[in-house]
Scaffold this motif. Sequence first.
Motif, mmCIF file in Angstrom:
data_model
loop_
_atom_site.group_PDB
_atom_site.id
_atom_site.type_symbol
_atom_site.label_atom_id
_atom_site.label_comp_id
_atom_site.label_asym_id
_atom_site.label_seq_id
_atom_site.Cartn_x
_atom_site.Cartn_y
_atom_site.Cartn_z
ATOM 1 N N ALA A 84 0.839 -1.208 0.000
ATOM 2 C CA ALA A 84 0.000 0.000 0.000
ATOM 3 C C ALA A 84 0.874 1.257 0.000
ATOM 4 C CB ALA A 84 -0.931 -0.002 1.216
ATOM 5 N N THR A 85 1.938 1.259 0.798
ATOM 6 C CA THR A 85 2.869 2.387 0.823
ATOM 7 C C THR A 85 3.547 2.547 -0.531
ATOM 8 O OG1 THR A 85 3.295 2.057 3.187
ATOM 9 C CG2 THR A 85 4.924 3.350 1.965
ATOM 10 N N PHE A 86 3.968 1.433 -1.117
ATOM 11 C CA PHE A 86 4.634 1.469 -2.421
ATOM 12 C C PHE A 86 3.735 2.091 -3.486
ATOM 13 C CE2 PHE A 86 5.591 -0.396 -6.570
ATOM 14 C CZ PHE A 86 6.939 -0.088 -6.695
ATOM 15 N N ARG A 87 2.450 1.739 -3.454
ATOM 16 C CA ARG A 87 1.512 2.275 -4.459
ATOM 17 C C ARG A 87 1.399 3.790 -4.358
ATOM 18 N NH1 ARG A 87 -1.879 -2.565 -3.945
ATOM 19 N NH2 ARG A 87 -3.017 -1.560 -2.256
ATOM 20 N N LEU A 89 3.696 5.841 -3.045
ATOM 21 C CA LEU A 89 4.983 6.402 -3.469
ATOM 22 C C LEU A 89 5.084 6.451 -4.989
ATOM 23 C CD1 LEU A 89 7.464 4.570 -1.047
ATOM 24 C CD2 LEU A 89 6.658 6.919 -0.871
ATOM 25 N N LYS A 90 4.616 5.395 -5.632
ATOM 26 C CA LYS A 90 4.704 5.314 -7.095
ATOM 27 C C LYS A 90 3.885 6.413 -7.755
ATOM 28 C CE LYS A 90 4.867 1.838 -10.713
ATOM 29 N NZ LYS A 90 4.565 0.448 -11.101
ATOM 30 N N ALA A 92 3.003 9.376 -6.115
ATOM 31 C CA ALA A 92 3.406 10.703 -5.623
ATOM 32 C C ALA A 92 4.789 11.145 -6.112
ATOM 33 C CB ALA A 92 3.380 10.717 -4.094
ATOM 34 N N LEU A 93 5.613 10.191 -6.522
ATOM 35 C CA LEU A 93 7.000 10.508 -6.910
ATOM 36 C C LEU A 93 7.257 10.239 -8.384
ATOM 37 C CD1 LEU A 93 8.785 8.945 -3.805
ATOM 38 C CD2 LEU A 93 8.291 11.373 -4.223
ATOM 39 N N PRO A 94 8.073 11.060 -9.039
ATOM 40 C CA PRO A 94 8.746 12.245 -8.515
ATOM 41 C C PRO A 94 7.748 13.335 -8.104
ATOM 42 C CG PRO A 94 9.655 11.596 -10.667
ATOM 43 C CD PRO A 94 8.394 10.841 -10.465
ATOM 44 N N GLY A 95 8.061 14.040 -7.038
ATOM 45 C CA GLY A 95 7.165 15.078 -6.561
ATOM 46 C C GLY A 95 7.714 15.788 -5.341
ATOM 47 N N ASP A 201 0.581 17.982 -1.999
ATOM 48 C CA ASP A 201 -0.699 17.598 -1.392
ATOM 49 C C ASP A 201 -0.830 16.078 -1.481
ATOM 50 O OD1 ASP A 201 -3.264 17.185 -0.519
ATOM 51 O OD2 ASP A 201 -4.228 18.412 -2.054
ATOM 52 N N LEU A 202 -0.484 15.393 -0.387
ATOM 53 C CA LEU A 202 -0.487 13.935 -0.409
ATOM 54 C C LEU A 202 -1.887 13.365 -0.595
ATOM 55 C CD1 LEU A 202 1.595 11.608 -0.149
ATOM 56 C CD2 LEU A 202 0.850 11.397 2.241
ATOM 57 N N GLY A 203 -2.899 14.126 -0.183
ATOM 58 C CA GLY A 203 -4.276 13.663 -0.304
ATOM 59 C C GLY A 203 -4.662 13.298 -1.726
ATOM 60 N N LEU A 204 -3.965 13.846 -2.698
ATOM 61 C CA LEU A 204 -4.253 13.546 -4.111
ATOM 62 C C LEU A 204 -3.863 12.116 -4.472
ATOM 63 C CD1 LEU A 204 -2.884 16.839 -5.746
ATOM 64 C CD2 LEU A 204 -5.285 16.250 -5.349
ATOM 65 N N PHE A 205 -3.033 11.489 -3.640
ATOM 66 C CA PHE A 205 -2.479 10.163 -3.998
ATOM 67 C C PHE A 205 -2.906 9.060 -3.057
ATOM 68 C CE2 PHE A 205 0.522 13.562 -5.138
ATOM 69 C CZ PHE A 205 0.473 13.440 -6.525
#
Length: 206
Positions: A84-87, A89-90, A92-95, A201-205
């Motif tokens: 779930a964390t990996f998804r 990160l994938k 949100a990044l690059p960001g 804005d992490l909420g977008l991901f």
Amino acid sequence: MLLKLYEENPNMKAIQQIVDVLKRGGLIIYPTDTVYGLGCDIRNHRAIERVCELRGLKPEKANLSFVCYDLTDIAQYTKSFDTATFRVLKKALPGPFTFIFNASGQVPKLLSNKKRTVGIRVPDNNIAREIVHQLANPIVSASIHDEDEIVEYSTDPELIHEKYGDLVDIVIDGGYGGNIASTIVDVTSGDFEIMREGKGDLGLFL
């Protein structure tokens, strides 16, 4: 040295020049997708000490981040995290995020803090990522702060060069930088905990 680079198509000869300086233990100031950063090769202990000296920090207490090229680099310096964390990160990044992870044994002992955590960045900026890609390992990085009470971060590369030109080997002029830092997200517990609201804005991901 003040070196002009364009993010859309960074000059690879200049990138190699920067990488050679980093490999020799030099310091650079470079653009990211947020504020300008002060960086060095993660594998050069003396260079890391110089970064800390410039920022008035003790290496073992410094909250320096590692600027990585992609998720492969991240996995090397952090302890394993779930799917779930990996998804997230994938997506949100690059960001414009700094993610705080539990550190792996690959983190230089010089930077080991009592919490054994590490901040990782993959900035959405071709200059920063190309430098890291050609260097083949992360840059240890700290933000360039301004002494102005209103503006927290220095944004004009020519003014940055005036101030730091004698203290670092290369200041990269990648155009005006931002003055909003990255959003810091702690994922050490398995959840996404916002430690500092910044540009992302992490909420977008999620």
